[in-house]
Design a protein around this motif. Structure first.
Motif, PDB file in Angstrom:
ATOM      1  N   LEU A 221       0.830  -1.203   0.000  1.00 20.04           N
ATOM      2  CA  LEU A 221       0.000   0.000   0.000  1.00 20.04           C
ATOM      3  C   LEU A 221       0.860   1.247   0.000  1.00 20.04           C
ATOM      4  O   LEU A 221       0.607   2.196  -0.770  1.00 20.04           O
ATOM      5  N   GLU A 222       1.880   1.273   0.840  1.00 21.38           N
ATOM      6  CA  GLU A 222       2.770   2.431   0.884  1.00 21.38           C
ATOM      7  C   GLU A 222       3.478   2.648  -0.449  1.00 21.38           C
ATOM      8  O   GLU A 222       3.691   3.792  -0.864  1.00 21.38           O
ATOM      9  N   ALA A 223       3.831   1.569  -1.116  1.00 22.33           N
ATOM     10  CA  ALA A 223       4.515   1.697  -2.409  1.00 22.33           C
ATOM     11  C   ALA A 223       3.614   2.365  -3.441  1.00 22.33           C
ATOM     12  O   ALA A 223       4.067   3.220  -4.223  1.00 22.33           O
ATOM     13  N   VAL A 224       2.338   2.009  -3.453  1.00 24.25           N
ATOM     14  CA  VAL A 224       1.389   2.632  -4.383  1.00 24.25           C
ATOM     15  C   VAL A 224       1.256   4.122  -4.083  1.00 24.25           C
ATOM     16  O   VAL A 224       1.286   4.961  -4.994  1.00 24.25           O
ATOM     17  N   LEU A 225       1.121   4.457  -2.820  1.00 25.00           N
ATOM     18  CA  LEU A 225       0.957   5.867  -2.442  1.00 25.00           C
ATOM     19  C   LEU A 225       2.220   6.671  -2.705  1.00 25.00           C
ATOM     20  O   LEU A 225       2.155   7.829  -3.153  1.00 25.00           O
ATOM     21  N   ALA A 226       3.388   6.076  -2.432  1.00 26.82           N
ATOM     22  CA  ALA A 226       4.646   6.784  -2.688  1.00 26.82           C
ATOM     23  C   ALA A 226       4.838   7.046  -4.168  1.00 26.82           C
ATOM     24  O   ALA A 226       5.308   8.128  -4.577  1.00 26.82           O
ATOM     25  N   GLN A 227       4.482   6.071  -4.996  1.00 27.37           N
ATOM     26  CA  GLN A 227       4.609   6.256  -6.443  1.00 27.37           C
ATOM     27  C   GLN A 227       3.735   7.401  -6.921  1.00 27.37           C
ATOM     28  O   GLN A 227       4.164   8.233  -7.740  1.00 27.37           O
ATOM     29  N   ARG A 228       2.501   7.475  -6.422  1.00 27.64           N
ATOM     30  CA  ARG A 228       1.626   8.581  -6.806  1.00 27.64           C
ATOM     31  C   ARG A 228       2.178   9.918  -6.293  1.00 27.64           C
ATOM     32  O   ARG A 228       2.159  10.920  -7.028  1.00 27.64           O
ATOM     33  N   ALA A 229       2.654   9.941  -5.063  1.00 28.14           N
ATOM     34  CA  ALA A 229       3.178  11.182  -4.497  1.00 28.14           C
ATOM     35  C   ALA A 229       4.345  11.719  -5.321  1.00 28.14           C
ATOM     36  O   ALA A 229       4.405  12.911  -5.644  1.00 28.14           O
ATOM     37  N   ILE A 230       5.265  10.840  -5.669  1.00 30.78           N
ATOM     38  CA  ILE A 230       6.432  11.262  -6.453  1.00 30.78           C
ATOM     39  C   ILE A 230       5.997  11.765  -7.818  1.00 30.78           C
ATOM     40  O   ILE A 230       6.514  12.769  -8.330  1.00 30.78           O
ATOM     41  N   ALA A 231       5.028  11.091  -8.429  1.00 26.80           N
ATOM     42  CA  ALA A 231       4.532  11.511  -9.747  1.00 26.80           C
ATOM     43  C   ALA A 231       3.901  12.903  -9.683  1.00 26.80           C
ATOM     44  O   ALA A 231       3.928  13.648 -10.668  1.00 26.80           O
ATOM     45  N   LEU A 232       3.361  13.258  -8.527  1.00 26.29           N
ATOM     46  CA  LEU A 232       2.735  14.567  -8.358  1.00 26.29           C
ATOM     47  C   LEU A 232       3.738  15.640  -7.938  1.00 26.29           C
ATOM     48  O   LEU A 232       3.359  16.801  -7.759  1.00 26.29           O
ATOM     49  N   GLY A 233       5.005  15.267  -7.768  1.00 22.59           N
ATOM     50  CA  GLY A 233       6.030  16.241  -7.436  1.00 22.59           C
ATOM     51  C   GLY A 233       6.359  16.365  -5.966  1.00 22.59           C
ATOM     52  O   GLY A 233       7.095  17.279  -5.562  1.00 22.59           O
ATOM     53  N   VAL A 234       5.857  15.450  -5.144  1.00 22.95           N
ATOM     54  CA  VAL A 234       6.175  15.473  -3.716  1.00 22.95           C
ATOM     55  C   VAL A 234       7.628  15.053  -3.517  1.00 22.95           C
ATOM     56  O   VAL A 234       8.105  14.106  -4.141  1.00 22.95           O
ATOM     57  N   CYS A 235       8.325  15.756  -2.653  1.00 28.64           N
ATOM     58  CA  CYS A 235       9.703  15.410  -2.305  1.00 28.64           C
ATOM     59  C   CYS A 235       9.680  14.569  -1.025  1.00 28.64           C
ATOM     60  O   CYS A 235       9.203  15.030   0.015  1.00 28.64           O
ATOM     61  N   ILE A 236      10.169  13.322  -1.113  1.00 33.02           N
ATOM     62  CA  ILE A 236      10.218  12.419   0.032  1.00 33.02           C
ATOM     63  C   ILE A 236      11.672  12.206   0.417  1.00 33.02           C
ATOM     64  O   ILE A 236      12.461  11.713  -0.387  1.00 33.02           O
ATOM     65  N   GLU A 237      12.030  12.601   1.628  1.00 35.31           N
ATOM     66  CA  GLU A 237      13.407  12.440   2.098  1.00 35.31           C
ATOM     67  C   GLU A 237      13.420  11.456   3.264  1.00 35.31           C
ATOM     68  O   GLU A 237      12.894  11.749   4.346  1.00 35.31           O
ATOM     69  N   ARG A 238      14.014  10.299   3.033  1.00 31.19           N
ATOM     70  CA  ARG A 238      14.080   9.258   4.059  1.00 31.19           C
ATOM     71  C   ARG A 238      15.377   9.399   4.854  1.00 31.19           C
ATOM     72  O   ARG A 238      16.355   9.966   4.380  1.00 31.19           O
ATOM     73  N   GLY A 239      15.372   8.867   6.061  1.00 35.78           N
ATOM     74  CA  GLY A 239      16.515   9.006   6.952  1.00 35.78           C
ATOM     75  C   GLY A 239      16.636  10.393   7.540  1.00 35.78           C
ATOM     76  O   GLY A 239      17.708  10.783   8.006  1.00 35.78           O
ATOM     77  N   ARG A 240      15.534  11.148   7.579  1.00 35.09           N
ATOM     78  CA  ARG A 240      15.540  12.502   8.145  1.00 35.09           C
ATOM     79  C   ARG A 240      14.478  12.589   9.229  1.00 35.09           C
ATOM     80  O   ARG A 240      13.310  12.882   8.961  1.00 35.09           O
ATOM     81  N   ALA A 241      14.865  12.289  10.441  1.00 33.96           N
ATOM     82  CA  ALA A 241      13.947  12.349  11.569  1.00 33.96           C
ATOM     83  C   ALA A 241      13.800  13.783  12.052  1.00 33.96           C
ATOM     84  O   ALA A 241      14.774  14.548  12.079  1.00 33.96           O
ATOM     85  N   VAL A 242      12.613  14.157  12.430  1.00 32.56           N
ATOM     86  CA  VAL A 242      12.376  15.467  13.031  1.00 32.56           C
ATOM     87  C   VAL A 242      12.960  15.463  14.436  1.00 32.56           C
ATOM     88  O   VAL A 242      12.652  14.599  15.255  1.00 32.56           O
ATOM     89  N   GLN A 243      13.820  16.437  14.698  1.00 33.23           N
ATOM     90  CA  GLN A 243      14.453  16.529  16.012  1.00 33.23           C
ATOM     91  C   GLN A 243      13.884  17.654  16.858  1.00 33.23           C
ATOM     92  O   GLN A 243      13.782  17.533  18.076  1.00 33.23           O
ATOM     93  N   ALA A 244      13.526  18.750  16.216  1.00 36.83           N
ATOM     94  CA  ALA A 244      12.978  19.892  16.940  1.00 36.83           C
ATOM     95  C   ALA A 244      12.098  20.694  15.995  1.00 36.83           C
ATOM     96  O   ALA A 244      12.286  20.674  14.770  1.00 36.83           O
ATOM     97  N   VAL A 245      11.148  21.411  16.588  1.00 36.01           N
ATOM     98  CA  VAL A 245      10.212  22.223  15.804  1.00 36.01           C
ATOM     99  C   VAL A 245      10.090  23.591  16.458  1.00 36.01           C
ATOM    100  O   VAL A 245       9.929  23.701  17.682  1.00 36.01           O
TER     101      VAL A 245
END
Length: 509
Positions: free
Chosen positions: A133-157
């Motif tokens: 399921l995640e693979a299908v959604l990620a493929q659509r997101a990338i096709a729409l121009g979403v930038c997905i950066e893995r290995g980047r945990a939120v540390q502070a906001v």
């Protein structure tokens, strides 16, 4: 770069939300803590997830259902379910789901009671693998121009009045809005001052993939004992509920400890020869008191956590994303005031609270003791009736879900029926543009002049071929929820207010 929206978390909720926003023209960055999308816990057998009717409708309304359906685990023409899947799926009688392991049968479900639902190719349930399921959604997101950066945990906001600064180990990113979809231990929620109240766990749930010296020692299926519950799916998949108050959660388990746990909970002299995989979970149920704090919002498990009993968590999160996406996009584009986002909390928080209580109720039937067993026997008798099976289906499948939009027509707040339209399209297909729809069903409806004035604001104004359900017209939000409706021959009363509320348009004359 200043992104319109930064999303923390690339699970199904974060990915689906990113697609909603990107389709509406927003710039979106998704930050994901995990280096890889691959995980054994997301694959079978532990990665099995059930999708309910609102989720399947959401996927259909965005043109994703066919791709997801191609990955489904249980197909009518593919024989029995894979080894290790839930025991209630392998029963000889067609089943519709379960409540605390108590099944209800499909032939006990009376669908004729759901008069607001029409025949549709979109089902009420589907079993999928989480990673697929995640693979299908990620493929659509990338096709729409979403930038997905893995290995980047939120540390502070650092949240300001007009933008949010997010710190990661790889540097700082900035967004006009931040949405925390980063799970039950959400850093976004903790950093941004959201409360998270609820009930503490009664048990630790253990999911194990093992090899057993003699699998015959254990009885397949769900068995209750003096210590908790043992659910055995041969040859080596175990789900154990150890009523220890949650003390065993997130603690590592070696082979000897796993064997001791199994023997204590199952009350059987089972021997584990190999431990391949182990994870824990609890029945702790908590919910954020608010889903928005300034320019920071929460969705999915970041907003609410509960036990996985009944498989409601993923569906609840997708519903959050479907509700929030179009509203946040309209605010980002300057088409609506930020006040529109208040309706996200007002509509989704009660749905989340209901699911938490649904989870808590199942725990009551799982507790060790004669009282719980007696109550479970009563529930099993009720589930085996037509009224009981229909009620459980309504809740498990999500078909009875209705948002409180302030009364009016009985359809208001419900998912729009899948009308067949004059041009051959279904209603689900019309909604794929992500825009609202003002739908005329009665050619003689007194709304024709009003419709002509508002037509430019909507994706379609057309008539249905049949199954009009006695309706004259409907205003449908981009998420497929009916915002206003009138019966055949009705007038425009309330339409202007609905248009103004959901689309920030002037009130109709």
């Amino acid at each position: 770069m200043l992104y319109d929206v930064v999303i923390a978390g690339a699970g199904p909720v974060g990915l689906f939300l990113s697609c909603e926003l990107a389709q509406a023209g927003c710039s979106v960055l998704v930050l994901e803590q995990a280096e890889s999308a691959d995980s054994p816990l997301k694959r079978l057998p532990f990665g099995l997830r059930g999708l309910n009717a609102p989720t399947l409708e959401a996927l259909d309304r965005r043109g994703l259902l066919d791709a997801v359906a191609a990955t489904q685990v249980l197909k009518p023409d593919k024989g029995p379910p894979p080894p290790g899947t839930a025991h209630w799926l392998a029963q000889p009688r067609p089943l519709g789901g379960h409540f605390a392991g108590i099944p209800f049968a499909l032939d006990d479900v009376d669908r004729t009671r759901w008069t607001w639902r029409l025949p549709t190719p979109v089902g009420t349930q589907m079993a999928v693998e989480l990673q697929a399921l995640e693979a299908v959604l990620a493929q659509r997101a990338i096709a729409l121009g979403v930038c997905i950066e893995r290995g980047r945990a939120v540390q502070a906001v650092r949240a300001g009045a007009t933008e949010v600064v997010v710190e990661t180990a790889a540097g700082v990113v900035r967004g006009r809005w931040l949405v925390g979809c980063d799970g039950g231990r959400s850093t976004v929620r903790k950093q941004c001052g959201f409360s998270f109240a609820g009930t503490d766990p009664e048990f630790t749930g253990h999911s194990l993939l093992v090899e057993l010296e003699d699998p015959g020692v254990l009885t397949p299926g769900r068995q209750y004992t003096a210590q908790g519950m043992c659910n055995f799916n041969p040859p080596g998949v175990l789900a154990l509920a150890d009523f220890d108050g949650g003390a065993g959660h997130r603690k590592p388990l070696d082979l000897a400890e796993a064997q001791s746990l199994l023997r204590r909970v199952s009350a059987r002299d089972a021997t584990i020869t190999a431990l391949h995989l182990h994870s824990t979970w609890t029945d702790g149920a908590r919910q954020s008191s608010a889903y928005r704090n300034g320019h920071v919002l929460l969705a999915g498990d970041a907003a609410h956590v509960h036990s996985p009993l009944g498989g409601q968590g993923l569906n609840l999160g997708i519903g959050d994303a479907m509700n929030l996406g179009w509203k946040l996009a309209r605010v980002v584009r300057g088409e609506a005031d930020e006040a529109l986002l208040d309706s996200y909390h007002l509509e989704r928080h009660p749905i989340g609270a209901t699911v938490l209580d649904w989870s808590r109720a199942q725990v009551v039937l799982m507790r060790p003791g004669a009282g719980s067993r007696a109550l479970a026997a009563v529930m099993a008798d009720l589930a085996d009736t037509r009224d009981g099976g229909t009620y459980l289906a309504e809740r498990v499948w999500g078909v009875s879900q209705q948002l409180d939009l302030g009364g009016g027509h009985p359809l208001v707040g419900r998912s729009v029926p899948d009308f067949l339209l004059a041009d051959g399209r279904r209603m689900g297909e019309v909604l794929r543009t992500g825009q609202g729809v003002l739908l005329m069903l009665d050619e003689n409806c007194a709304l024709r002049d009003v419709v002509d004035r508002w037509q430019q604001h909507f994706t379609s104004v057309t008539s249905a071929v049949d199954h009009a359900l006695g309706l004259g017209a409907l205003l449908v939000r981009p998420d497929g929820i009916v915002a206003w409706a009138c019966d055949a021959g009705g007038d425009e009363a309330g339409l202007g207010l609905a248009l103004q509320r959901w689309f920030a348009l002037p009130k109709a004359d």
